[in-house]
Enzyme design. Structure first.
Site, mmCIF file in Angstrom:
data_model
loop_
_atom_site.group_PDB
_atom_site.id
_atom_site.type_symbol
_atom_site.label_atom_id
_atom_site.label_comp_id
_atom_site.label_asym_id
_atom_site.label_seq_id
_atom_site.Cartn_x
_atom_site.Cartn_y
_atom_site.Cartn_z
ATOM 1 C CE LYS A 1 -3.209 2.649 2.950
ATOM 2 N NZ LYS A 1 -4.064 2.667 4.153
ATOM 3 C CG ASP B 1 -5.315 7.989 4.760
ATOM 4 O OD1 ASP B 1 -6.220 8.644 4.190
ATOM 5 O OD2 ASP B 1 -5.538 6.966 5.449
ATOM 6 C CE LYS C 1 -6.378 8.854 8.194
ATOM 7 N NZ LYS C 1 -6.988 7.730 8.914
ATOM 8 C CG ASP D 1 -1.844 5.205 4.942
ATOM 9 O OD1 ASP D 1 -1.702 4.156 5.583
ATOM 10 O OD2 ASP D 1 -2.931 5.584 4.456
ATOM 11 C CG ASP E 1 -9.704 7.729 6.792
ATOM 12 O OD1 ASP E 1 -8.642 7.655 6.143
ATOM 13 O OD2 ASP E 1 -9.748 7.914 8.017
ATOM 14 C CD GLU F 1 -6.563 5.400 2.565
ATOM 15 O OE1 GLU F 1 -7.545 5.525 3.313
ATOM 16 O OE2 GLU F 1 -5.433 5.104 2.977
ATOM 17 N NE ARG G 1 -11.030 -0.866 3.894
ATOM 18 C CZ ARG G 1 -11.622 -1.023 5.072
ATOM 19 N NH1 ARG G 1 -12.784 -1.644 5.155
ATOM 20 N NH2 ARG G 1 -11.050 -0.565 6.181
HETATM 21 N N1 BES Z 1 -4.149 4.547 6.920
HETATM 22 C C1 BES Z 1 -5.264 4.289 7.747
HETATM 23 C C2 BES Z 1 -4.986 3.252 8.828
HETATM 24 C C3 BES Z 1 -4.000 3.655 9.885
HETATM 25 C C4 BES Z 1 -4.433 4.179 11.092
HETATM 26 C C5 BES Z 1 -2.654 3.440 9.716
HETATM 27 C C6 BES Z 1 -3.529 4.507 12.081
HETATM 28 C C7 BES Z 1 -1.751 3.784 10.710
HETATM 29 C C8 BES Z 1 -2.195 4.308 11.897
HETATM 30 C C9 BES Z 1 -6.427 3.782 6.898
HETATM 31 O O1 BES Z 1 -6.462 4.238 5.597
HETATM 32 C C10 BES Z 1 -7.673 4.256 7.549
HETATM 33 O O2 BES Z 1 -7.881 5.428 7.593
HETATM 34 N N2 BES Z 1 -8.495 3.331 8.032
HETATM 35 C C11 BES Z 1 -9.690 3.661 8.690
HETATM 36 C C12 BES Z 1 -10.755 2.724 8.164
HETATM 37 C C13 BES Z 1 -12.146 3.106 8.545
HETATM 38 C C14 BES Z 1 -12.572 4.386 7.878
HETATM 39 C C15 BES Z 1 -13.057 1.986 8.138
HETATM 40 C C16 BES Z 1 -9.491 3.506 10.180
HETATM 41 O O3 BES Z 1 -8.700 2.658 10.586
HETATM 42 O O4 BES Z 1 -10.090 4.251 10.930
HETATM 43 ZN ZN ZN Z 2 -4.706 4.807 4.784
HETATM 44 MN MN MN Z 3 -7.481 6.105 5.425
#
Ligand code: BES
Ligand code: ZN
Ligand code: MN
Length: 489
Positions: free
Chosen positions: A257, A262, A269, A280, A339, A341, A343
Protein backbone atom coordinates in the site's frame (compact mmCIF):
# COMPACT_ATOMS: atom_id res chain seq x y z
CA UNK A 1 32.50 -0.51 7.38
CA UNK A 2 31.14 -3.63 9.02
CA UNK A 3 33.52 -6.53 9.54
CA UNK A 4 34.66 -9.48 11.60
CA UNK A 5 38.08 -8.97 13.17
CA UNK A 6 40.34 -11.28 15.13
CA UNK A 7 43.10 -9.58 17.11
CA UNK A 8 44.02 -9.62 20.77
CA UNK A 9 43.05 -6.78 23.09
CA UNK A 10 46.66 -5.62 23.18
CA UNK A 11 46.48 -4.86 19.48
CA UNK A 12 42.81 -4.12 18.87
CA UNK A 13 42.54 -0.44 18.11
CA UNK A 14 39.27 1.44 18.44
CA UNK A 15 37.84 4.30 20.45
CA UNK A 16 35.86 1.81 22.47
CA UNK A 17 35.43 -1.94 22.85
CA UNK A 18 32.03 -3.22 23.89
CA UNK A 19 31.93 -6.28 26.11
CA UNK A 20 28.56 -7.92 26.77
CA UNK A 21 28.25 -9.34 30.27
CA UNK A 22 25.75 -11.72 31.86
CA UNK A 23 24.99 -11.52 35.55
CA UNK A 24 25.32 -15.25 36.11
CA UNK A 25 27.23 -16.85 33.24
CA UNK A 26 30.56 -16.44 31.53
CA UNK A 27 30.15 -15.31 27.93
CA UNK A 28 33.84 -15.49 27.02
CA UNK A 29 36.28 -18.34 26.94
CA UNK A 30 39.15 -15.92 26.25
CA UNK A 31 40.97 -15.30 29.50
CA UNK A 32 42.00 -11.75 28.65
CA UNK A 33 38.38 -10.68 28.21
CA UNK A 34 37.04 -12.63 31.18
CA UNK A 35 39.63 -10.96 33.42
CA UNK A 36 38.27 -7.57 32.39
CA UNK A 37 34.72 -8.71 33.06
CA UNK A 38 35.66 -9.83 36.58
CA UNK A 39 37.34 -6.48 37.17
CA UNK A 40 34.18 -4.61 36.12
CA UNK A 41 31.97 -6.85 38.24
CA UNK A 42 34.03 -6.03 41.32
CA UNK A 43 32.44 -2.62 41.20
CA UNK A 44 29.24 -2.14 43.17
CA UNK A 45 27.43 -0.44 40.33
CA UNK A 46 27.90 -3.15 37.73
CA UNK A 47 26.74 -6.73 37.98
CA UNK A 48 25.75 -7.46 34.38
CA UNK A 49 22.03 -6.95 35.00
CA UNK A 50 19.97 -6.19 31.92
CA UNK A 51 20.89 -2.82 30.36
CA UNK A 52 23.32 -1.91 33.15
CA UNK A 53 26.47 -0.35 31.69
CA UNK A 54 29.84 0.82 32.87
CA UNK A 55 32.80 2.27 31.00
CA UNK A 56 36.34 1.71 32.26
CA UNK A 57 39.30 3.68 30.94
CA UNK A 58 42.93 2.86 30.26
CA UNK A 59 42.76 -0.76 31.35
CA UNK A 60 46.07 -2.67 31.48
CA UNK A 61 46.85 -4.79 28.42
CA UNK A 62 44.09 -3.13 26.40
CA UNK A 63 45.01 -0.86 23.52
CA UNK A 64 41.61 0.78 23.21
CA UNK A 65 41.10 3.68 25.56
CA UNK A 66 37.67 2.59 26.74
CA UNK A 67 35.99 -0.69 27.49
CA UNK A 68 32.23 -0.43 27.68
CA UNK A 69 30.58 -3.29 29.57
CA UNK A 70 26.96 -3.93 28.69
CA UNK A 71 24.66 -5.93 30.97
CA UNK A 72 22.77 -8.74 29.25
CA UNK A 73 20.90 -10.04 32.31
CA UNK A 74 20.53 -13.73 33.06
CA UNK A 75 22.26 -16.06 30.60
CA UNK A 76 19.19 -18.24 30.22
CA UNK A 77 17.14 -15.20 29.18
CA UNK A 78 19.50 -13.95 26.48
CA UNK A 79 17.84 -14.06 23.06
CA UNK A 80 18.96 -12.95 19.60
CA UNK A 81 16.95 -9.77 20.21
CA UNK A 82 18.99 -9.11 23.38
CA UNK A 83 22.11 -9.05 21.19
CA UNK A 84 20.45 -6.90 18.53
CA UNK A 85 19.35 -4.39 21.16
CA UNK A 86 22.74 -4.40 22.88
CA UNK A 87 24.55 -3.60 19.65
CA UNK A 88 22.02 -0.98 18.52
CA UNK A 89 21.94 0.62 21.92
CA UNK A 90 25.74 0.96 22.07
CA UNK A 91 25.97 2.28 18.52
CA UNK A 92 23.32 4.93 19.18
CA UNK A 93 25.10 5.99 22.40
CA UNK A 94 28.49 6.20 20.67
CA UNK A 95 27.09 8.23 17.77
CA UNK A 96 26.04 10.86 20.32
CA UNK A 97 29.56 10.83 21.76
CA UNK A 98 31.07 11.35 18.32
CA UNK A 99 33.00 8.06 18.09
CA UNK A 100 33.94 6.81 14.64
CA UNK A 101 35.61 3.46 15.30
CA UNK A 102 34.18 0.83 17.60
CA UNK A 103 34.63 -2.85 18.35
CA UNK A 104 32.17 -5.29 19.85
CA UNK A 105 33.53 -8.43 21.49
CA UNK A 106 31.60 -11.50 20.36
CA UNK A 107 30.72 -13.97 23.10
CA UNK A 108 32.59 -17.18 22.48
CA UNK A 109 31.26 -19.31 25.31
CA UNK A 110 27.58 -18.70 24.64
CA UNK A 111 27.15 -21.15 21.78
CA UNK A 112 25.27 -23.38 24.20
CA UNK A 113 22.41 -20.88 24.34
CA UNK A 114 22.34 -19.45 20.82
CA UNK A 115 24.28 -20.71 17.82
CA UNK A 116 27.24 -18.61 16.86
CA UNK A 117 25.98 -17.47 13.40
CA UNK A 118 22.78 -16.23 15.06
CA UNK A 119 24.81 -14.29 17.63
CA UNK A 120 26.89 -12.77 14.83
CA UNK A 121 23.87 -11.96 12.69
CA UNK A 122 22.00 -10.34 15.57
CA UNK A 123 24.92 -8.17 16.62
CA UNK A 124 25.73 -7.17 13.03
CA UNK A 125 22.09 -6.32 12.44
CA UNK A 126 21.61 -4.32 15.62
CA UNK A 127 24.81 -2.37 15.01
CA UNK A 128 24.09 -1.68 11.34
CA UNK A 129 20.45 -0.69 11.91
CA UNK A 130 21.33 1.44 14.93
CA UNK A 131 23.90 3.29 12.83
CA UNK A 132 21.19 5.11 10.89
CA UNK A 133 20.46 8.81 11.15
CA UNK A 134 17.70 10.58 9.24
CA UNK A 135 18.91 14.19 9.17
CA UNK A 136 18.25 15.12 5.57
CA UNK A 137 16.03 17.99 6.71
CA UNK A 138 18.41 19.41 9.34
CA UNK A 139 20.65 22.28 8.34
CA UNK A 140 23.19 21.31 10.92
CA UNK A 141 24.07 17.60 10.89
CA UNK A 142 24.95 17.17 14.55
CA UNK A 143 25.70 13.47 14.53
CA UNK A 144 27.60 11.28 12.13
CA UNK A 145 27.15 7.55 11.70
CA UNK A 146 30.01 5.43 13.01
CA UNK A 147 32.55 4.82 10.26
CA UNK A 148 33.90 1.47 11.30
CA UNK A 149 32.19 -1.23 13.30
CA UNK A 150 34.22 -4.36 13.99
CA UNK A 151 33.14 -7.57 15.64
CA UNK A 152 35.97 -9.06 17.67
CA UNK A 153 36.02 -12.82 17.35
CA UNK A 154 38.30 -15.83 16.96
CA UNK A 155 40.29 -16.32 13.74
CA UNK A 156 38.33 -19.49 12.95
CA UNK A 157 34.95 -17.79 13.26
CA UNK A 158 36.10 -14.66 11.41
CA UNK A 159 37.18 -16.90 8.55
CA UNK A 160 34.15 -19.17 8.52
CA UNK A 161 31.65 -16.30 8.50
CA UNK A 162 33.53 -13.73 6.45
CA UNK A 163 30.61 -13.44 3.98
CA UNK A 164 28.13 -12.64 6.71
CA UNK A 165 28.74 -8.90 7.26
CA UNK A 166 28.23 -8.21 3.55
CA UNK A 167 24.90 -10.01 3.48
CA UNK A 168 23.63 -8.41 6.68
CA UNK A 169 24.70 -4.99 5.42
CA UNK A 170 22.62 -5.41 2.26
CA UNK A 171 19.55 -6.40 4.27
CA UNK A 172 20.02 -3.52 6.71
CA UNK A 173 20.53 -1.04 3.88
CA UNK A 174 17.24 -2.26 2.43
CA UNK A 175 15.54 -1.72 5.79
CA UNK A 176 17.04 1.75 6.06
CA UNK A 177 15.96 2.58 2.51
CA UNK A 178 12.37 1.76 3.50
CA UNK A 179 12.73 3.74 6.74
CA UNK A 180 13.95 6.81 4.89
CA UNK A 181 11.11 6.69 2.39
CA UNK A 182 8.59 6.44 5.22
CA UNK A 183 10.22 9.28 7.16
CA UNK A 184 10.32 11.56 4.10
CA UNK A 185 7.72 14.34 4.45
CA UNK A 186 4.65 14.00 2.24
CA UNK A 187 5.39 17.15 0.22
CA UNK A 188 8.56 15.45 -1.01
CA UNK A 189 7.04 12.10 -1.94
CA UNK A 190 4.01 12.83 -4.06
CA UNK A 191 3.08 9.68 -6.03
CA UNK A 192 5.06 10.68 -9.09
CA UNK A 193 8.15 11.52 -7.02
CA UNK A 194 7.95 8.38 -4.90
CA UNK A 195 7.51 6.21 -8.00
CA UNK A 196 10.54 7.88 -9.55
CA UNK A 197 12.58 7.38 -6.41
CA UNK A 198 11.82 3.66 -6.54
CA UNK A 199 12.77 3.49 -10.22
CA UNK A 200 16.07 5.28 -9.57
CA UNK A 201 17.05 2.73 -6.92
CA UNK A 202 15.73 -0.27 -8.87
CA UNK A 203 17.59 0.64 -12.05
CA UNK A 204 20.88 0.06 -10.25
CA UNK A 205 19.96 -3.58 -9.66
CA UNK A 206 19.00 -6.57 -11.77
CA UNK A 207 15.34 -5.62 -11.77
CA UNK A 208 12.85 -4.86 -14.49
CA UNK A 209 10.84 -1.86 -13.47
CA UNK A 210 7.90 -0.05 -15.07
CA UNK A 211 5.63 2.72 -13.92
CA UNK A 212 2.08 2.97 -15.18
CA UNK A 213 0.80 6.56 -15.17
CA UNK A 214 -2.73 7.89 -14.92
CA UNK A 215 -3.41 7.60 -18.64
CA UNK A 216 -2.35 3.97 -18.74
CA UNK A 217 -4.25 3.16 -15.56
CA UNK A 218 -7.39 4.71 -17.05
CA UNK A 219 -7.02 2.65 -20.19
CA UNK A 220 -6.61 -0.52 -18.11
CA UNK A 221 -9.59 0.54 -15.92
CA UNK A 222 -7.94 0.38 -12.52
CA UNK A 223 -10.83 2.54 -11.35
CA UNK A 224 -10.63 1.77 -7.63
CA UNK A 225 -7.02 2.89 -7.60
CA UNK A 226 -7.84 5.98 -9.66
CA UNK A 227 -10.83 6.88 -7.47
CA UNK A 228 -8.62 7.42 -4.42
CA UNK A 229 -6.36 9.81 -6.33
CA UNK A 230 -9.28 11.92 -7.62
CA UNK A 231 -9.06 14.46 -4.81
CA UNK A 232 -5.34 15.06 -5.16
CA UNK A 233 -3.49 17.31 -7.58
CA UNK A 234 -1.03 14.44 -7.96
CA UNK A 235 -2.23 11.51 -10.03
CA UNK A 236 -1.92 7.80 -9.28
CA UNK A 237 0.93 5.51 -10.25
CA UNK A 238 1.40 1.76 -10.34
CA UNK A 239 4.98 0.57 -10.04
CA UNK A 240 5.79 -2.91 -11.34
CA UNK A 241 9.07 -4.53 -10.35
CA UNK A 242 10.14 -7.90 -11.70
CA UNK A 243 12.96 -10.04 -10.42
CA UNK A 244 14.25 -13.50 -11.20
CA UNK A 245 14.34 -16.12 -13.90
CA UNK A 246 11.43 -16.14 -16.39
CA UNK A 247 11.32 -19.95 -16.37
CA UNK A 248 10.99 -20.23 -12.59
CA UNK A 249 8.52 -22.80 -11.32
CA UNK A 250 6.92 -20.50 -8.81
CA UNK A 251 6.04 -16.80 -8.81
CA UNK A 252 5.62 -14.77 -5.66
CA UNK A 253 3.96 -11.37 -5.85
CA UNK A 254 4.40 -8.73 -3.19
CA UNK A 255 1.87 -5.90 -3.05
CA UNK A 256 2.42 -2.78 -0.92
CA UNK A 257 0.00 0.00 0.00
CA UNK A 258 1.45 3.32 -1.12
CA UNK A 259 -0.65 6.20 0.18
CA UNK A 260 1.89 9.01 0.35
CA UNK A 261 -0.44 10.98 2.58
CA UNK A 262 -3.78 9.85 3.96
CA UNK A 263 -5.90 12.85 4.91
CA UNK A 264 -8.98 10.64 4.94
CA UNK A 265 -10.33 12.41 1.84
CA UNK A 266 -13.85 13.85 2.18
CA UNK A 267 -14.12 11.85 5.42
CA UNK A 268 -11.29 14.04 6.65
CA UNK A 269 -9.37 12.72 9.63
CA UNK A 270 -9.36 14.88 12.79
CA UNK A 271 -6.19 16.57 14.12
CA UNK A 272 -4.16 14.07 16.04
CA UNK A 273 -4.80 11.43 13.40
CA UNK A 274 -3.34 13.37 10.47
CA UNK A 275 0.17 14.24 11.59
CA UNK A 276 1.87 10.91 10.89
CA UNK A 277 -0.14 9.92 7.83
CA UNK A 278 2.91 10.27 5.60
CA UNK A 279 3.66 6.77 6.86
CA UNK A 280 0.69 5.33 4.96
CA UNK A 281 3.05 4.22 2.20
CA UNK A 282 5.09 1.99 4.50
CA UNK A 283 3.80 -1.17 2.79
CA UNK A 284 4.94 0.18 -0.57
CA UNK A 285 8.30 1.19 0.89
CA UNK A 286 8.80 -2.26 2.41
CA UNK A 287 7.91 -4.04 -0.84
CA UNK A 288 10.09 -1.81 -3.04
CA UNK A 289 13.02 -2.06 -0.62
CA UNK A 290 12.60 -5.83 -0.39
CA UNK A 291 12.67 -6.14 -4.19
CA UNK A 292 15.88 -4.12 -4.33
CA UNK A 293 17.38 -6.14 -1.49
CA UNK A 294 16.62 -9.57 -2.95
CA UNK A 295 18.08 -8.42 -6.26
CA UNK A 296 21.26 -7.38 -4.47
CA UNK A 297 21.38 -10.67 -2.61
CA UNK A 298 20.85 -12.57 -5.85
CA UNK A 299 18.07 -14.82 -4.55
CA UNK A 300 16.77 -17.57 -6.82
CA UNK A 301 13.02 -17.02 -6.44
CA UNK A 302 10.94 -15.20 -9.04
CA UNK A 303 9.36 -12.23 -7.31
CA UNK A 304 7.13 -9.47 -8.62
CA UNK A 305 6.49 -6.23 -6.76
CA UNK A 306 3.21 -4.45 -7.47
CA UNK A 307 3.00 -1.07 -5.84
CA UNK A 308 -0.04 1.21 -6.12
CA UNK A 309 0.78 4.81 -5.16
CA UNK A 310 -1.70 7.64 -4.51
CA UNK A 311 -2.33 10.63 -2.28
CA UNK A 312 -5.70 10.64 -0.49
CA UNK A 313 -6.94 14.25 -0.36
CA UNK A 314 -10.26 16.08 -0.04
CA UNK A 315 -11.20 18.51 -2.80
CA UNK A 316 -13.94 19.44 -5.24
CA UNK A 317 -12.87 16.59 -7.46
CA UNK A 318 -12.50 14.01 -4.69
CA UNK A 319 -14.41 10.76 -4.59
CA UNK A 320 -17.48 11.03 -2.33
CA UNK A 321 -19.04 8.75 0.24
CA UNK A 322 -21.90 7.18 -1.70
CA UNK A 323 -20.03 6.96 -4.99
CA UNK A 324 -20.00 3.59 -6.69
CA UNK A 325 -16.98 2.55 -8.72
CA UNK A 326 -16.24 -0.42 -10.92
CA UNK A 327 -13.02 -2.08 -9.82
CA UNK A 328 -10.47 -3.60 -12.19
CA UNK A 329 -11.86 -7.07 -11.38
CA UNK A 330 -15.30 -5.90 -12.50
CA UNK A 331 -16.96 -5.95 -9.08
CA UNK A 332 -18.65 -2.68 -8.11
CA UNK A 333 -17.71 -1.02 -4.85
CA UNK A 334 -19.85 1.40 -2.87
CA UNK A 335 -17.72 3.98 -1.08
CA UNK A 336 -18.97 4.14 2.48
CA UNK A 337 -15.99 6.10 3.75
CA UNK A 338 -13.23 7.76 1.74
CA UNK A 339 -10.82 7.09 4.60
CA UNK A 340 -11.01 3.36 3.87
CA UNK A 341 -8.86 4.05 0.80
CA UNK A 342 -6.12 1.49 1.29
CA UNK A 343 -8.36 -1.44 0.47
CA UNK A 344 -9.45 0.30 -2.74
CA UNK A 345 -5.99 0.72 -4.16
CA UNK A 346 -4.99 -2.76 -2.98
CA UNK A 347 -7.85 -4.64 -4.64
CA UNK A 348 -6.97 -3.19 -8.04
CA UNK A 349 -3.28 -3.91 -7.49
CA UNK A 350 -4.05 -7.48 -6.40
CA UNK A 351 -6.48 -8.13 -9.28
CA UNK A 352 -4.01 -6.67 -11.74
CA UNK A 353 -1.19 -8.79 -10.31
CA UNK A 354 -3.29 -11.95 -10.65
CA UNK A 355 -4.29 -11.21 -14.24
CA UNK A 356 -0.86 -10.11 -15.41
CA UNK A 357 1.50 -12.43 -13.52
CA UNK A 358 -0.63 -15.43 -12.45
CA UNK A 359 1.30 -15.72 -9.18
CA UNK A 360 1.21 -18.79 -6.93
CA UNK A 361 1.48 -16.65 -3.83
CA UNK A 362 0.50 -13.07 -3.06
CA UNK A 363 1.61 -11.29 0.07
CA UNK A 364 0.39 -7.76 0.67
CA UNK A 365 1.74 -5.35 3.25
CA UNK A 366 -0.37 -2.38 4.26
CA UNK A 367 -0.94 0.17 6.99
CA UNK A 368 -4.56 -0.74 6.54
CA UNK A 369 -6.56 -0.40 9.73
CA UNK A 370 -6.36 1.62 12.92
CA UNK A 371 -8.32 -1.26 14.43
CA UNK A 372 -5.30 -3.52 13.97
CA UNK A 373 -3.29 -1.17 16.20
CA UNK A 374 -6.15 -1.28 18.72
CA UNK A 375 -5.97 -5.06 18.73
CA UNK A 376 -2.22 -5.69 18.75
CA UNK A 377 -0.60 -2.41 19.78
CA UNK A 378 2.13 -0.52 18.01
CA UNK A 379 4.76 -3.23 17.76
CA UNK A 380 2.97 -6.28 16.39
CA UNK A 381 1.56 -6.73 12.90
CA UNK A 382 -1.66 -8.57 12.12
CA UNK A 383 -1.52 -11.40 9.65
CA UNK A 384 -4.48 -12.79 7.74
CA UNK A 385 -4.48 -15.84 5.51
CA UNK A 386 -6.53 -18.89 4.60
CA UNK A 387 -3.25 -20.71 4.01
CA UNK A 388 -1.94 -22.10 7.32
CA UNK A 389 1.47 -22.96 5.90
CA UNK A 390 2.02 -19.48 4.51
CA UNK A 391 0.80 -17.76 7.67
CA UNK A 392 2.99 -19.96 9.86
CA UNK A 393 6.04 -19.50 7.66
CA UNK A 394 5.64 -15.71 7.74
CA UNK A 395 5.09 -15.68 11.50
CA UNK A 396 8.17 -17.85 11.97
CA UNK A 397 10.30 -15.59 9.74
CA UNK A 398 9.08 -12.59 11.71
CA UNK A 399 10.02 -14.40 14.91
CA UNK A 400 13.58 -14.76 13.68
CA UNK A 401 13.93 -11.10 12.71
CA UNK A 402 11.86 -9.87 15.66
CA UNK A 403 9.25 -8.36 13.37
CA UNK A 404 6.44 -9.89 15.31
CA UNK A 405 3.21 -10.96 13.60
CA UNK A 406 0.06 -12.32 15.16
CA UNK A 407 -2.54 -14.19 13.18
CA UNK A 408 -6.10 -12.88 13.12
CA UNK A 409 -9.07 -14.73 11.64
CA UNK A 410 -10.95 -14.35 8.35
CA UNK A 411 -14.40 -15.52 9.47
CA UNK A 412 -16.77 -16.21 6.59
CA UNK A 413 -19.85 -14.95 8.39
CA UNK A 414 -18.30 -11.49 8.91
CA UNK A 415 -18.49 -10.97 5.15
CA UNK A 416 -22.10 -10.07 5.88
CA UNK A 417 -20.76 -6.79 7.26
CA UNK A 418 -19.30 -5.55 3.98
CA UNK A 419 -22.37 -6.19 1.84
CA UNK A 420 -23.76 -3.23 -0.05
CA UNK A 421 -27.42 -2.56 -0.85
CA UNK A 422 -26.56 -1.04 -4.19
CA UNK A 423 -23.18 -2.41 -5.28
CA UNK A 424 -21.40 -5.77 -5.07
CA UNK A 425 -19.45 -4.80 -1.99
CA UNK A 426 -18.87 -1.82 0.32
CA UNK A 427 -15.54 -0.45 1.56
CA UNK A 428 -16.98 0.34 4.98
CA UNK A 429 -18.26 -2.34 7.33
CA UNK A 430 -21.70 -1.97 8.88
CA UNK A 431 -20.23 -2.65 12.33
CA UNK A 432 -17.56 -0.55 13.96
CA UNK A 433 -16.06 -3.63 15.63
CA UNK A 434 -13.43 -5.92 14.13
CA UNK A 435 -12.22 -3.29 11.68
CA UNK A 436 -8.92 -5.02 10.89
CA UNK A 437 -10.81 -8.21 10.05
CA UNK A 438 -13.43 -6.59 7.84
CA UNK A 439 -10.67 -4.71 6.00
CA UNK A 440 -8.83 -7.98 5.38
CA UNK A 441 -12.07 -9.72 4.33
CA UNK A 442 -12.64 -6.95 1.80
CA UNK A 443 -9.24 -7.75 0.26
CA UNK A 444 -9.92 -11.49 0.38
CA UNK A 445 -12.88 -11.01 -1.97
CA UNK A 446 -10.38 -10.01 -4.66
CA UNK A 447 -7.37 -12.15 -3.72
CA UNK A 448 -8.39 -15.07 -5.90
CA UNK A 449 -5.18 -17.09 -5.76
CA UNK A 450 -4.33 -20.38 -4.11
CA UNK A 451 -2.18 -18.70 -1.53
CA UNK A 452 -2.55 -15.17 -0.17
CA UNK A 453 -1.53 -13.42 3.01
CA UNK A 454 -2.24 -9.89 4.17
CA UNK A 455 0.03 -8.29 6.75
CA UNK A 456 -1.42 -5.22 8.44
CA UNK A 457 1.55 -3.11 9.56
CA UNK A 458 -0.43 -0.04 10.73
CA UNK A 459 1.16 -0.37 14.18
CA UNK A 460 4.80 -1.34 13.66
CA UNK A 461 5.52 0.60 10.43
CA UNK A 462 6.24 3.78 12.30
CA UNK A 463 7.80 4.45 15.67
CA UNK A 464 7.09 7.70 17.48
CA UNK A 465 9.63 6.88 20.19
CA UNK A 466 12.25 4.82 18.40
CA UNK A 467 14.05 1.90 20.02
CA UNK A 468 17.50 0.40 20.54
CA UNK A 469 18.21 -0.04 16.83
CA UNK A 470 15.64 2.19 15.20
CA UNK A 471 15.49 5.97 15.49
CA UNK A 472 12.12 7.76 15.57
CA UNK A 473 10.20 7.54 12.30
CA UNK A 474 9.83 4.80 9.72
CA UNK A 475 10.94 1.38 10.99
CA UNK A 476 11.35 -0.53 7.73
CA UNK A 477 9.12 -3.24 9.20
CA UNK A 478 8.69 -6.11 6.75
CA UNK A 479 11.93 -5.89 4.78
CA UNK A 480 13.94 -8.24 6.98
CA UNK A 481 10.93 -10.49 7.49
CA UNK A 482 10.28 -10.87 3.77
CA UNK A 483 13.97 -11.43 2.98
CA UNK A 484 14.05 -14.13 5.65
CA UNK A 485 10.87 -15.72 4.30
CA UNK A 486 12.22 -15.67 0.72
CA UNK A 487 14.98 -18.04 1.81
CA UNK A 488 12.31 -20.68 2.35
CA UNK A 489 9.90 -19.74 -0.49
N1 BES B 1 -4.15 4.55 6.92
C1 BES B 1 -5.26 4.29 7.75
C2 BES B 1 -4.99 3.25 8.83
C3 BES B 1 -4.00 3.65 9.89
C4 BES B 1 -4.43 4.18 11.09
C5 BES B 1 -2.65 3.44 9.72
C6 BES B 1 -3.53 4.51 12.08
C7 BES B 1 -1.75 3.78 10.71
C8 BES B 1 -2.20 4.31 11.90
C9 BES B 1 -6.43 3.78 6.90
O1 BES B 1 -6.46 4.24 5.60
C10 BES B 1 -7.67 4.26 7.55
O2 BES B 1 -7.88 5.43 7.59
N2 BES B 1 -8.49 3.33 8.03
C11 BES B 1 -9.69 3.66 8.69
C12 BES B 1 -10.76 2.72 8.16
C13 BES B 1 -12.15 3.11 8.55
C14 BES B 1 -12.57 4.39 7.88
C15 BES B 1 -13.06 1.99 8.14
C16 BES B 1 -9.49 3.51 10.18
O3 BES B 1 -8.70 2.66 10.59
O4 BES B 1 -10.09 4.25 10.93
ZN1 ZN C 1 -4.71 4.81 4.78
MN1 MN D 1 -7.48 6.10 5.43
Amino acid sequence: MLQLISVGLKKASAEVIVVPVCEDEKLFSEKEIETLVQQAKKLKEFKGKKSETITLYNLPNVKAKRVHFFGMGKGSEVKPETYRSMAGNCVQQFIKKGFSEILIAIPSASNKIIEIPIVLESILEGACLGNHIFDKYKKEKKNKPIKSIGLLTTPAIAKQYRQLPGRIKIICEGTILARNWVSTPPNDKKPEQFARAIVTKAKKEKLKVRVLNEKELKKLKLNALLAVAEGSRSSARLVLMEYGPANAKKTVTLVGKGVTFDSGGINLKPSGSLEDMKMDMAGAAAVAATMITIARLGLKTKVIGVIPIVENMPSGTATRPGDIIKSYAGKTVEIGNTDAEGRLILIDAISFAIKRYKPDTIIDLATLAGACVMALGEKIAGIFSHDDDLANALISSGGKTYERCWRLPLPDDYKELIKSDLADIKNLASSRWGGAITAALFLSEFAEVSSWAHIDIAGPAYSKKGNAYCPKGGTGFGVRLLCEWMKTA
